[in-house]
Design an enzyme around this catalytic site. Structure first.
Site, PDB file in Angstrom:
ATOM      1  N   SER A   1      23.884 -76.373 -33.003  1.00 16.27           N
ATOM      2  CA  SER A   1      23.119 -77.481 -33.619  1.00 16.27           C
ATOM      3  C   SER A   1      24.080 -78.594 -34.075  1.00 16.27           C
ATOM      4  CB  SER A   1      22.779 -76.581 -35.095  1.00 16.27           C
ATOM      5  OG  SER A   1      22.325 -77.624 -36.136  1.00 16.27           O
TER       6      SER A   1
ATOM      7  N   TYR B   1      24.516 -70.755 -42.631  1.00 14.22           N
ATOM      8  CA  TYR B   1      24.049 -70.888 -41.391  1.00 14.22           C
ATOM      9  C   TYR B   1      24.840 -71.709 -40.768  1.00 14.22           C
ATOM     10  CZ  TYR B   1      21.069 -73.148 -37.982  1.00 14.22           C
ATOM     11  OH  TYR B   1      20.503 -73.933 -37.012  1.00 14.22           O
TER      12      TYR B   1
ATOM     13  N   LYS C   1      27.061 -71.027 -36.696  1.00 14.36           N
ATOM     14  CA  LYS C   1      26.746 -71.848 -35.491  1.00 14.36           C
ATOM     15  C   LYS C   1      28.291 -72.184 -34.883  1.00 14.36           C
ATOM     16  CE  LYS C   1      22.546 -71.798 -34.830  1.00 14.36           C
ATOM     17  NZ  LYS C   1      22.146 -70.666 -33.782  1.00 14.36           N
TER      18      LYS C   1
HETATM   19  N1  UFG Z   1      12.983 -83.317 -46.354  1.00 14.83           N
HETATM   20  C1  UFG Z   1      12.147 -83.740 -47.601  1.00 14.83           C
HETATM   21  N2  UFG Z   1      11.240 -82.941 -48.197  1.00 14.83           N
HETATM   22  C2  UFG Z   1      11.032 -81.440 -47.637  1.00 14.83           C
HETATM   23  C3  UFG Z   1      11.805 -81.173 -46.468  1.00 14.83           C
HETATM   24  C4  UFG Z   1      12.801 -81.997 -46.048  1.00 14.83           C
HETATM   25  O1  UFG Z   1      12.420 -84.676 -48.130  1.00 14.83           O
HETATM   26  O2  UFG Z   1      10.213 -80.899 -48.069  1.00 14.83           O
HETATM   27  C5  UFG Z   1      14.030 -84.199 -45.621  1.00 14.83           C
HETATM   28  C6  UFG Z   1      15.414 -83.648 -46.034  1.00 14.83           C
HETATM   29  O3  UFG Z   1      16.095 -84.023 -47.333  1.00 14.83           O
HETATM   30  C7  UFG Z   1      16.114 -84.405 -44.671  1.00 14.83           C
HETATM   31  C8  UFG Z   1      14.791 -84.259 -43.482  1.00 14.83           C
HETATM   32  O4  UFG Z   1      13.714 -84.081 -44.404  1.00 14.83           O
HETATM   33  O5  UFG Z   1      16.397 -85.552 -45.170  1.00 14.83           O
HETATM   34  C9  UFG Z   1      14.873 -83.221 -42.522  1.00 14.83           C
HETATM   35  O6  UFG Z   1      15.018 -82.143 -43.407  1.00 14.83           O
HETATM   36  P1  UFG Z   1      15.070 -80.814 -42.534  1.00 14.83           P
HETATM   37  O7  UFG Z   1      14.910 -79.699 -43.649  1.00 14.83           O
HETATM   38  O8  UFG Z   1      13.658 -80.578 -41.724  1.00 14.83           O
HETATM   39  O9  UFG Z   1      16.021 -80.792 -41.666  1.00 14.83           O
HETATM   40  P2  UFG Z   1      17.760 -80.883 -41.869  1.00 14.83           P
HETATM   41  O10 UFG Z   1      18.214 -81.940 -41.095  1.00 14.83           O
HETATM   42  O11 UFG Z   1      18.103 -80.653 -43.098  1.00 14.83           O
HETATM   43  O12 UFG Z   1      18.121 -79.497 -41.038  1.00 14.83           O
HETATM   44  C10 UFG Z   1      18.476 -79.461 -39.812  1.00 14.83           C
HETATM   45  C11 UFG Z   1      18.209 -78.035 -38.974  1.00 14.83           C
HETATM   46  C12 UFG Z   1      18.962 -77.317 -39.572  1.00 14.83           C
HETATM   47  C13 UFG Z   1      20.553 -77.635 -39.165  1.00 14.83           C
HETATM   48  C14 UFG Z   1      20.499 -79.124 -39.847  1.00 14.83           C
HETATM   49  C15 UFG Z   1      21.853 -79.745 -39.806  1.00 14.83           C
HETATM   50  O13 UFG Z   1      16.787 -77.775 -39.803  1.00 14.83           O
HETATM   51  O14 UFG Z   1      18.946 -75.983 -38.728  1.00 14.83           O
HETATM   52  O15 UFG Z   1      19.687 -79.877 -39.640  1.00 14.83           O
HETATM   53  O16 UFG Z   1      21.970 -80.938 -40.413  1.00 14.83           O
HETATM   54  F1  UFG Z   1      21.368 -76.920 -39.962  1.00 14.83           F
END
Ligand code: UFG
Length: 338
Positions: free
Chosen positions: A127, A152, A156
């Site tokens: 990741s 998590y 990785k």
């Molecule tokens: N977000 C919102 N509202 C929500 C959910 C997410 O605004 O209800 C925003 C988050 O703040 C972020 C973006 O949408 O800015 C993406 O969030 P995600 O949770 O979809 O994805 P992440 O980038 O946080 O997480 C992903 C993978 C993980 C990994 C991570 C590494 O899902 O497995 O990237 O940065 F660890």
């Protein structure tokens, strides 16, 4: 018989799409998945799309004895694509040992099995979380691996190191680490996609569930970041493009004469903000989403996207879909779910 490849987590979101692409390319995937984060009907959907029914074992990948029995039963295996892992960032903070036990434990079993049964090819689901909070938003494979923001993420990094250490010990291993950015979308047939458990953690399933009325309102986690519209920037990549990269990585691995340990970023190379995702979703699906701006979420990286040149140049990988197509496919999939 000589195109058999184990796919752990092959009923999962990325795993199931990869199984489809492997079948298209004439590989014979053998799925190991105990459905802890999927459902048996996904296997029926694989058959429906591909016309084939891969062998499947419902086995916990940390169960060494059961895993060795599978390797023993299939003497002509090429290797393993290892997806199986727990992936909920928030849960990993409250229950870290579950993550260490499952993600690190299954990696150890996979590597042990590979050594015991002389399997050379390993493709591992890593990741972009391994880059932590990067100095520059665009990261290459040479960008430093940093302290991740969750247990998590740590698993990785540890799994990557385990593969590297096994390689460095002189084992006959060809280890490919695929560092995914943010996988979204679903199969264009709308018959395969993500099955989040409970309340989704990730943005796109939260959006589609809100559009469907399962969730009342989406909260945008912060609009006061130092980015053009104030919301976080990520590199959202269509799951089918991601799946195709696994097949190309395997093809490439099979063509290498020397052992290796190689990481590839899998992203589109283009960052999108949370608001861009919401606006695009509304536009391509012609609907309005109920959302509000809320507080920042702890642990969120401000912005990150891939420099994907290495995967392009070495693996010959190109993305076919953009976020519009991915968000359309995600919605088609959501609508078809009961
Ligand atoms: N977000 C919102 N509202 C929500 C959910 C997410 O605004 O209800 C925003 C988050 O703040 C972020 C973006 O949408 O800015 C993406 O969030 P995600 O949770 O979809 O994805 P992440 O980038 O946080 O997480 C992903 C993978 C993980 C990994 C991570 C590494 O899902 O497995 O990237 O940065 F660890």
């Amino acid at each position: 018989m000589d195109r058999q490849i184990i796919v752990t987590g092959g009923a999962g979101y990325i795993g199931s799409h990869t199984v489809i692409e492997l079948l298209k390319e004439g590989y014979e995937p053998i799925i190991i998945d105990d459905f802890r984060n999927s459902k048996p009907f996904i296997l029926d959907r694989i058959t429906e799309i591909s016309g084939e029914t891969p062998i499947h074992y419902s086995v916990d990948c940390t169960d060494e004895e059961a895993m060795m029995a599978i390797f023993e039963k299939h003497p002509n295996l090429l290797g393993i694509i290892h997806f199986a892992a727990d992936k909920a960032v928030g849960e990993s903070v409250t229950n870290p040992l579950k993550y260490y036990q499952n993600n690190v434990g299954s990696m150890a079993v996979v590597l042990k099995g590979m050594a015991k049964y002389n399997l050379e090819h390993l493709v591992f689901s890593s990741s972009c979380t391994v880059y932590g909070e990067p100095d520059q938003a665009e990261v290459t494979e040479d960008s430093p691996v940093r302290e991740a923001n969750s247990p998590y993420g740590h698993t990785k990094i540890i799994c990557e190191k385990m593969i590297r250490d096994v390689f460095a010990s002189g084992a006959a291993i060809k280890g490919t680490l695929l560092r995914y950015f943010n996988p979204i979308g679903a199969h264009p047939s709308a018959r395969l996609g993500e099955l989040p458990q409970g309340i989704p953690n990730n943005l796109v399933p939260y959006i589609t569930q809100t559009a469907k009325g399962i969730r009342e309102q989406l909260t945008v986690f912060g609009d006061d970041y130092d980015t053009p519209d104030g919301t976080n920037i990520r590199d959202y990549i269509h799951v089918v493009d991601l799946a195709r990269a696994h097949v190309l990585a395997l093809n490439w691995s099979l063509n290498q004469s020397q052992t290796f340990y190689e990481a590839f970023n899998l992203g589109t190379g283009k960052g999108s903000s949370v608001l861009e995702i919401i606006n695009t979703f509304e536009k391509v699906n012609q609907l309005k989403l109920n959302y509000q701006i809320g507080e920042r979420r702890a642990g969120d990286v401000v912005q990150i996207y891939a420099n994907g040149n290495k995967a392009k140049e070495v693996l010959g990988w190109e993305c076919e879909y953009d976020i519009s197509a991915a968000l359309k496919h995600s919605w088609e999939w959501e609508k078809g779910l009961e």
